[in-house]
Design a protein around this motif. Structure first.
Motif, short mmCIF file in Angstrom:
data_model
loop_
_atom_site.label_atom_id
_atom_site.label_comp_id
_atom_site.label_asym_id
_atom_site.label_seq_id
_atom_site.Cartn_x
_atom_site.Cartn_y
_atom_site.Cartn_z
N LYS A 164 22.48 4.52 27.48
CA LYS A 164 22.77 3.27 26.96
C LYS A 164 22.35 2.90 25.52
O LYS A 164 22.82 1.93 25.14
CB LYS A 164 22.07 2.15 27.94
N ALA A 165 21.57 3.83 25.00
CA ALA A 165 21.20 3.59 23.70
C ALA A 165 22.29 3.47 22.78
O ALA A 165 23.27 4.10 22.53
CB ALA A 165 20.06 4.81 23.21
N LEU A 166 22.27 2.38 22.11
CA LEU A 166 23.34 1.81 20.97
C LEU A 166 24.60 1.59 21.54
O LEU A 166 25.44 1.95 20.76
CB LEU A 166 23.19 2.84 19.96
N ASP A 167 24.86 1.61 22.87
CA ASP A 167 26.04 1.40 23.34
C ASP A 167 26.70 -0.01 22.99
O ASP A 167 27.78 -0.07 23.32
CB ASP A 167 26.28 1.84 24.94
N MET A 168 26.01 -0.98 22.35
CA MET A 168 26.55 -2.14 21.89
C MET A 168 26.35 -2.31 20.62
O MET A 168 26.25 -3.44 19.82
CB MET A 168 25.47 -3.26 22.62
N GLN A 169 26.40 -1.16 19.87
CA GLN A 169 26.34 -1.19 18.59
C GLN A 169 27.66 -1.82 17.92
O GLN A 169 28.66 -1.22 18.27
CB GLN A 169 25.83 0.29 17.68
N GLY A 170 27.47 -2.68 16.81
CA GLY A 170 28.57 -3.37 16.35
C GLY A 170 28.84 -4.64 17.12
O GLY A 170 29.82 -5.55 16.74
N GLN A 171 28.40 -4.93 18.28
CA GLN A 171 28.85 -6.05 19.15
C GLN A 171 27.63 -7.20 18.60
O GLN A 171 26.47 -7.13 18.27
CB GLN A 171 28.36 -5.91 20.65
N LYS A 172 28.43 -8.47 18.22
CA LYS A 172 27.70 -9.74 18.06
C LYS A 172 27.30 -10.69 19.46
O LYS A 172 28.67 -10.99 19.84
CB LYS A 172 28.13 -10.57 17.10
N VAL A 173 26.32 -10.65 19.62
CA VAL A 173 25.77 -11.54 20.88
C VAL A 173 25.30 -12.54 20.58
O VAL A 173 24.38 -12.95 19.74
CB VAL A 173 25.04 -10.47 21.74
N LEU A 174 25.50 -13.70 21.14
CA LEU A 174 24.67 -15.16 21.28
C LEU A 174 24.18 -15.58 22.61
O LEU A 174 24.97 -15.51 23.62
CB LEU A 174 25.82 -16.24 20.70
N ASP A 233 32.20 -16.30 15.87
CA ASP A 233 32.29 -14.73 15.47
C ASP A 233 31.87 -13.93 16.46
O ASP A 233 31.45 -12.61 16.27
CB ASP A 233 31.81 -14.56 14.03
N LYS A 234 31.22 -14.29 17.61
CA LYS A 234 30.70 -13.46 18.62
C LYS A 234 31.31 -12.90 19.64
O LYS A 234 32.45 -13.56 19.68
CB LYS A 234 29.44 -14.49 19.34
N ASP A 235 31.10 -11.59 19.90
CA ASP A 235 31.78 -10.96 20.98
C ASP A 235 31.35 -11.44 22.37
O ASP A 235 32.09 -11.46 23.32
CB ASP A 235 31.29 -9.51 20.90
N ILE A 236 29.99 -11.57 22.63
CA ILE A 236 29.39 -11.87 23.94
C ILE A 236 28.68 -13.03 23.55
O ILE A 236 27.64 -13.13 22.89
CB ILE A 236 28.68 -10.75 24.29
N VAL A 237 28.70 -13.94 24.65
CA VAL A 237 27.83 -15.29 24.61
C VAL A 237 27.32 -15.45 26.06
O VAL A 237 28.13 -15.69 26.79
CB VAL A 237 28.70 -16.54 24.12
N ILE A 238 26.07 -15.76 26.11
CA ILE A 238 25.29 -15.66 27.18
C ILE A 238 24.66 -17.01 27.24
O ILE A 238 23.54 -17.12 26.59
CB ILE A 238 24.40 -14.63 27.66
N LYS A 239 24.88 -18.12 28.12
CA LYS A 239 24.09 -19.39 28.12
C LYS A 239 23.14 -19.16 29.13
O LYS A 239 23.58 -19.56 30.36
CB LYS A 239 25.18 -20.41 28.17
N ALA A 240 21.83 -18.70 28.81
CA ALA A 240 20.87 -18.63 29.85
C ALA A 240 19.99 -19.81 29.90
O ALA A 240 19.04 -19.93 30.97
CB ALA A 240 20.00 -17.27 30.00
N ALA A 241 19.99 -20.64 28.85
CA ALA A 241 19.11 -21.88 28.96
C ALA A 241 19.36 -22.87 30.16
O ALA A 241 20.38 -22.98 30.57
CB ALA A 241 19.42 -22.58 27.23
N ALA A 242 18.21 -23.51 30.30
CA ALA A 242 18.48 -24.37 31.28
C ALA A 242 18.47 -25.98 30.64
O ALA A 242 17.15 -26.34 30.37
CB ALA A 242 17.15 -24.48 32.22
N VAL A 243 19.45 -26.29 30.35
CA VAL A 243 19.62 -27.60 29.44
C VAL A 243 19.57 -28.79 30.13
O VAL A 243 20.25 -28.71 31.26
CB VAL A 243 20.99 -27.36 28.43
N ALA A 244 18.99 -29.90 29.75
CA ALA A 244 19.00 -30.87 30.47
C ALA A 244 20.42 -31.63 30.61
O ALA A 244 21.06 -31.44 29.70
CB ALA A 244 18.22 -32.06 29.69
N ASP A 245 20.67 -32.12 31.74
CA ASP A 245 21.89 -32.86 31.99
C ASP A 245 21.92 -34.20 31.58
O ASP A 245 23.04 -34.63 31.34
CB ASP A 245 22.43 -32.73 33.55
#
Length: 402
Positions: A181-191, A267-279
């Motif tokens: 898995k080492a560096l298998d996301m190289q070049g990916q922009k993640v938010l 400009d992101k490739d992967i976006v993961i919204k893990a935050a628990a944002v107030a409704d």
């Protein structure tokens, strides 16, 4: 994955040393060149001659035994290694590394190496659960050390529980998996977003939730370790992002997180919204502290902006992942959120379950992609859950590109 790798095997003093001779043998059979460092205590269980015979290399036991006067042995070994592993790793060697103590050949070399370091603990179940040991392991993990968790079972001390050195083949499999898995996301922009938000009532009071940010930070660390360029948008939390490939942006309120996530999204490739944002947030924020009055009071709330829905509407080539922390019918709710917000995947967890949810160090989640394929991830540390979630995401991205 380990063929022709230069592997430094550190052996500290515990009864599980007898298993490590098999590990040295298996690594050698796989085509790795193995050099062994033993602590003085380790030599009480197995002689250096055993490892010398299995690896066909000299065994190092003494910092001051300089076999080649032209080289400083512990620095030479530290520079030589592609991979280092400590097995068994006792509470003592873990404590030494966590506190920068270098008083023997093993600790000195391990503090000097820039190689990937794997740690396979083995100790009594109560020692493994001691707060000091847990804290030391957490510190090392923050610094980038990789832990291979011990198994459950009968221990040499007579107890039954967690603390038994993982089997040699499982140690090798874990190392190979990580190396692959080492560096298998190289070049990916993640938010990634993480943590809670604070919605102010007045200068001293606010609404928030129990999110610690640990899951989002674990995802950021795991992605960075695999070569990704990570932007982490963090609510008000007390934890640090250690990896240099992580750019952290701190926010407080849902409104702030909304604007930053939108600004960073394009400009992101992967976006993961893990935050628990107030409704919801207070409709009126008082500029002065509200004074206590007789009887009840009412605070009127208004909806905050739906960050995930907005990102789903804007989505072009991004792989968008949401989180759903639920207590009732979590899968059904997660599926509804997946479709409604135009997501590529959603991570669902029942926060009422033991070992899952807010503030703890472990999690139990279900990953559902847009094809409604369900993958259940059993209880594990949040770092291990993060690794598995990234595996799922990368596999779905690969499948979509075929």
């Amino acid at each position: 994955m380990l063929n022709q790798k230069k592997i430094l095997l550190g052996v500290s003093g515990g009864i599980a040393v007898y298993k490590v001779s098999a590990l040295a043998s298996k690594l050698t059979q796989l085509g790795a060149e193995v050099k062994v460092i033993m602590t003085e205590s380790a030599t009480e269980f197995v002689t250096p001659l055993t490892f010398q015979a299995l690896t066909r290399n000299p065994v190092y036991t003494d910092t001051f035994d300089e076999k080649n006067p032209k080289k400083i042995a512990h620095i030479d070994l530290a520079d030589w290694a592609d991979i280092a592993i400590i097995a068994p790793a006792t509470a003592n060697i873990i404590a030494k590394l966590a506190h920068g103590q270098a008083d023997d050949m093993l600790s000195t070399t391990m503090l000097a190496t820039q190689a990937d370091v794997y740690i396979a603990p083995a100790m009594n179940v109560h020692m493994y659960g001691h707060p000091a040991v847990i804290q030391n392991m957490k510190q090392l993990e923050k610094w980038g050390y990789h832990f291979i968790e011990p198994g459950d079972g009968y221990l040499a001390c007579g107890y039954v529980g967690k603390g038994r050195l993982e089997e040699p083949q499982e140690i090798i499999t874990a190392m190979e998996r990580h190396q692959q898995k080492a560096l298998d996301m190289q070049g990916q922009k993640v938010l990634i977003s993480a943590g809670p938000t604070k919605e102010m009532i007045d200068p001293v009071r606010f609404f928030t939730n129990r999110s610690s940010g640990k899951m989002g930070f674990a995802l950021a660390e795991a992605a960075a370790e695999r070569g990704a360029d990570v932007t982490l948008v963090a609510g008000p939390v007390t934890i640090d992002a250690q990896h240099p490939a992580i750019t952290r942006i701190d926010v407080v309120s849902a409104e702030e997180m909304y604007h930053v996530m939108n600004d960073q999204f394009a400009d992101k490739d992967i976006v993961i919204k893990a935050a628990a944002v107030a409704d919801y947030r207070p409709k009126e924020v008082h500029t002065s502290k509200m004074k206590k009055q007789e009887g009840d009071d009412v605070i009127t709330l208004e909806r905050t902006k739906d960050i995930l829905k907005k990102l789903g509407e804007r989505k072009e080539n991004q792989f968008l992942v949401g989180f759903a922390a639920e207590t009732d019918t979590p899968i059904e709710y997660g599926l509804g959120k997946l479709k409604k917000k135009n997501l590529d995947a959603i991570v669902v967890n029942d926060v009422s379950r033991q070992g899952a949810g807010f503030e703890g160090d472990t999690n139990i989640v279900t990953y559902i992609n847009k094809k409604e394929s369900v993958t259940d991830l059993q209880q594990a540390t949040k770092k291990e859950i993060a690794v598995q979630l990234l595996d799922c995401i990368l596999q779905d991205m690969k499948d979509d590109s075929i």
